[in-house]
Design a protein around this motif. Structure first.
Motif, mmCIF file in Angstrom:
data_model
loop_
_atom_site.group_PDB
_atom_site.id
_atom_site.type_symbol
_atom_site.label_atom_id
_atom_site.label_comp_id
_atom_site.label_asym_id
_atom_site.label_seq_id
_atom_site.Cartn_x
_atom_site.Cartn_y
_atom_site.Cartn_z
ATOM 1 N N CYS A 70 0.829 -1.208 0.000
ATOM 2 C CA CYS A 70 0.000 0.000 0.000
ATOM 3 C C CYS A 70 0.865 1.261 0.000
ATOM 4 O O CYS A 70 2.073 1.201 0.223
ATOM 5 N N HIS A 71 0.226 2.399 -0.274
ATOM 6 C CA HIS A 71 0.950 3.677 -0.356
ATOM 7 C C HIS A 71 1.692 4.015 0.934
ATOM 8 O O HIS A 71 2.755 4.634 0.889
ATOM 9 N N ILE A 72 1.141 3.585 2.065
ATOM 10 C CA ILE A 72 1.785 3.903 3.341
ATOM 11 C C ILE A 72 3.024 3.039 3.534
ATOM 12 O O ILE A 72 4.096 3.546 3.867
ATOM 13 N N CYS A 73 2.912 1.733 3.284
ATOM 14 C CA CYS A 73 4.063 0.831 3.445
ATOM 15 C C CYS A 73 5.199 1.193 2.491
ATOM 16 O O CYS A 73 6.371 1.015 2.803
ATOM 17 N N SER A 74 4.866 1.697 1.300
ATOM 18 C CA SER A 74 5.924 1.979 0.327
ATOM 19 C C SER A 74 6.410 3.432 0.385
ATOM 20 O O SER A 74 7.231 3.848 -0.421
ATOM 21 N N ASP A 75 5.921 4.189 1.381
ATOM 22 C CA ASP A 75 6.328 5.594 1.514
ATOM 23 C C ASP A 75 7.590 5.688 2.375
ATOM 24 O O ASP A 75 7.547 5.505 3.591
ATOM 25 N N HIS A 76 8.742 5.994 1.728
ATOM 26 C CA HIS A 76 10.016 6.000 2.450
ATOM 27 C C HIS A 76 10.208 7.224 3.332
ATOM 28 O O HIS A 76 11.166 7.306 4.088
ATOM 29 N N HIS A 77 9.278 8.182 3.217
ATOM 30 C CA HIS A 77 9.352 9.356 4.087
ATOM 31 C C HIS A 77 8.726 9.081 5.447
ATOM 32 O O HIS A 77 8.830 9.894 6.355
ATOM 33 N N ARG A 78 8.062 7.934 5.574
ATOM 34 C CA ARG A 78 7.414 7.622 6.840
ATOM 35 C C ARG A 78 8.352 6.787 7.696
ATOM 36 O O ARG A 78 9.171 6.034 7.194
ATOM 37 N N ASP A 79 8.187 6.931 9.010
ATOM 38 C CA ASP A 79 9.074 6.291 9.966
ATOM 39 C C ASP A 79 8.770 4.796 10.119
ATOM 40 O O ASP A 79 7.745 4.416 10.680
ATOM 41 N N SER A 80 9.696 3.963 9.632
ATOM 42 C CA SER A 80 9.494 2.514 9.703
ATOM 43 C C SER A 80 9.766 1.949 11.085
ATOM 44 O O SER A 80 9.542 0.760 11.336
ATOM 45 N N ALA A 81 10.243 2.808 11.995
ATOM 46 C CA ALA A 81 10.569 2.330 13.349
ATOM 47 C C ALA A 81 9.323 2.228 14.230
ATOM 48 O O ALA A 81 9.355 1.606 15.286
ATOM 49 N N VAL A 82 8.233 2.854 13.786
ATOM 50 C CA VAL A 82 7.007 2.837 14.596
ATOM 51 C C VAL A 82 5.858 2.192 13.825
ATOM 52 O O VAL A 82 5.608 2.531 12.670
ATOM 53 N N ILE A 83 5.183 1.244 14.442
ATOM 54 C CA ILE A 83 4.010 0.622 13.835
ATOM 55 C C ILE A 83 2.806 0.846 14.744
ATOM 56 O O ILE A 83 2.860 0.533 15.941
ATOM 57 N N MET A 84 1.757 1.432 14.184
ATOM 58 C CA MET A 84 0.530 1.590 14.956
ATOM 59 C C MET A 84 -0.420 0.451 14.590
ATOM 60 O O MET A 84 -0.736 0.252 13.416
ATOM 61 N N VAL A 85 -0.862 -0.293 15.608
ATOM 62 C CA VAL A 85 -1.748 -1.430 15.378
ATOM 63 C C VAL A 85 -3.201 -0.991 15.571
ATOM 64 O O VAL A 85 -3.560 -0.465 16.627
ATOM 65 N N VAL A 86 -4.011 -1.159 14.530
ATOM 66 C CA VAL A 86 -5.428 -0.776 14.607
ATOM 67 C C VAL A 86 -6.324 -1.960 14.264
ATOM 68 O O VAL A 86 -5.863 -2.948 13.680
ATOM 69 N N GLU A 87 -7.597 -1.835 14.624
ATOM 70 C CA GLU A 87 -8.540 -2.938 14.372
ATOM 71 C C GLU A 87 -8.980 -3.027 12.918
ATOM 72 O O GLU A 87 -9.192 -4.108 12.383
ATOM 73 N N SER A 88 -9.152 -1.847 12.292
ATOM 74 C CA SER A 88 -9.663 -1.891 10.922
ATOM 75 C C SER A 88 -9.086 -0.775 10.056
ATOM 76 O O SER A 88 -8.519 0.197 10.564
ATOM 77 N N SER A 89 -9.242 -0.936 8.759
ATOM 78 C CA SER A 89 -8.749 0.055 7.816
ATOM 79 C C SER A 89 -9.402 1.419 8.006
ATOM 80 O O SER A 89 -8.807 2.451 7.737
ATOM 81 N N LYS A 90 -10.647 1.397 8.496
ATOM 82 C CA LYS A 90 -11.334 2.646 8.796
ATOM 83 C C LYS A 90 -10.489 3.508 9.730
ATOM 84 O O LYS A 90 -10.437 4.730 9.600
ATOM 85 N N ASP A 91 -9.845 2.834 10.706
ATOM 86 C CA ASP A 91 -9.048 3.559 11.692
ATOM 87 C C ASP A 91 -7.817 4.184 11.044
ATOM 88 O O ASP A 91 -7.399 5.271 11.423
ATOM 89 N N VAL A 92 -7.243 3.494 10.056
ATOM 90 C CA VAL A 92 -6.096 4.057 9.332
ATOM 91 C C VAL A 92 -6.532 5.349 8.635
ATOM 92 O O VAL A 92 -5.874 6.384 8.744
ATOM 93 N N PHE A 93 -7.674 5.273 7.941
ATOM 94 C CA PHE A 93 -8.172 6.463 7.246
ATOM 95 C C PHE A 93 -8.411 7.600 8.240
ATOM 96 O O PHE A 93 -8.093 8.756 7.964
#
Lengths: 199, 199
Positions: A70-93
């Motif tokens: 996805c666009h977020i996983c392939s975005d190298h400007h985002r910090d790969s050291a932190v992962i936020m765990v959510v229940e659903s894709s709605k929460d990502v949006f």
């Protein structure tokens, strides 16, 4: 008198949607017949028929996407050291709209609920453990809902990660207790990230 | 971040429906993806794509139907001497649920509204005049809404029929003023028919 069968069939379909009772479904069906153009209706039907093949889960984080990763996983400007765990894709949006979080995500597609037969195997957890195999990830932010299921899920993940070299935190003040993340406003979500606390 | 295009397209389609804002459309779209089975989704899409060819207007009364003439027009147990004129097929379904009216119907598919460019030619009126050519029809009950457009429509039809040998009445007490017929309960609708008054 009953509705003609094709109309009744359409009403029943609309009743599958959350918050749509018989009366609302009837309105939607009549609106479909009298107010939506043939062209628009064919477009709607075709979008519905194809949506599940065009939108799928990202192979890395599980987020709903039309490209893999996805666009977020392939975005190298985002910090790969932190992962936020959510229940659903709605929460990502929702979090993305708050524009404050710059790390990555992991979407569980559910929360632990023994009563409903949802155990750890039913959640998108295996791929989360896989992501922790290399050393880039330094922090996991648990952003599951503050419901019983969401809390149980956060607790479970925290226990599994207890002996690993990763900071585990839970989003904090801001998200109203017992509420669904979906309805939280941008400011509340931003505050919740800012005030996260370590376990 | 925006939604992936196919998902955004689906959200836009749901926003075409009455009372559905962006937030509700997003819920419906996410529900479509995560809660509706592939089989059910294909069925929904196929019903939508075919609904307009399977449901059409009765050639006699204009009511939405899957057979021509519709079940009401071809029912010989109903009184052909009385025709109730309504704005939409929704109103026929509402009156039928009240189970008190045993005459026939005529559906205009709209109401006069000069501001919106709806004149007599835009309504299903020609076929109403045709139905009056033989002498079976003794009474016309005008059951258009008690809105400005509905009243204007009733007035127009009453004027056209003034010199004809047919009783013209307007549904009376019962239907709340300014309200849409669609939301009236069965009892109110029954009362409205019972208390109709002649012009």
């Amino acid at each position: 008198m009953e509705y003609p069968k094709p109309l009744e069939d359409l009403i029943v379909q609309f009743m599958n949607y959350p918050g749509v009772g018989r009366k609302t479904a009837e309105r939607y069906a009549m609106h479909t017949l009298s107010k939506i153009s043939d062209e628009n209706l064919n477009e709607f039907a075709s979008i519905l028929a194809n949506i599940k093949s065009r939108i799928f889960r990202c192979s890395i984080c599980g987020h709903l996407t039309d490209v893999d990763p996805c666009h977020i996983c392939s975005d190298h400007h985002r910090d790969s050291a932190v992962i936020m765990v959510v229940e659903s894709s709605k929460d990502v949006f929702s979090f993305e709209r708050s524009k404050t979080y710059k790390g990555k995500y992991h979407v569980l597609h559910g929360a632990l609920s023994p009563i409903n037969g949802v155990g750890p195997e039913e959640l998108n957890l295996e791929s989360l453990w896989t992501r922790l195999h290399d050393d880039t990830v330094k922090e996991i932010i648990l952003a599951t809902s503050s419901t019983q299921e969401g809390e149980a899920t956060a607790m479970y993940i925290q226990r599994v990660l207890r002996n690993m070299d990763v900071v585990v935190s839970r989003i904090g003040y801001g998200v109203p207790v017992g509420a669904n993340l979906e309805y939280a406003d941008e400011l509340t979500l931003a505050k919740a990230v800012e005030n996260r606390k370590s376990y």
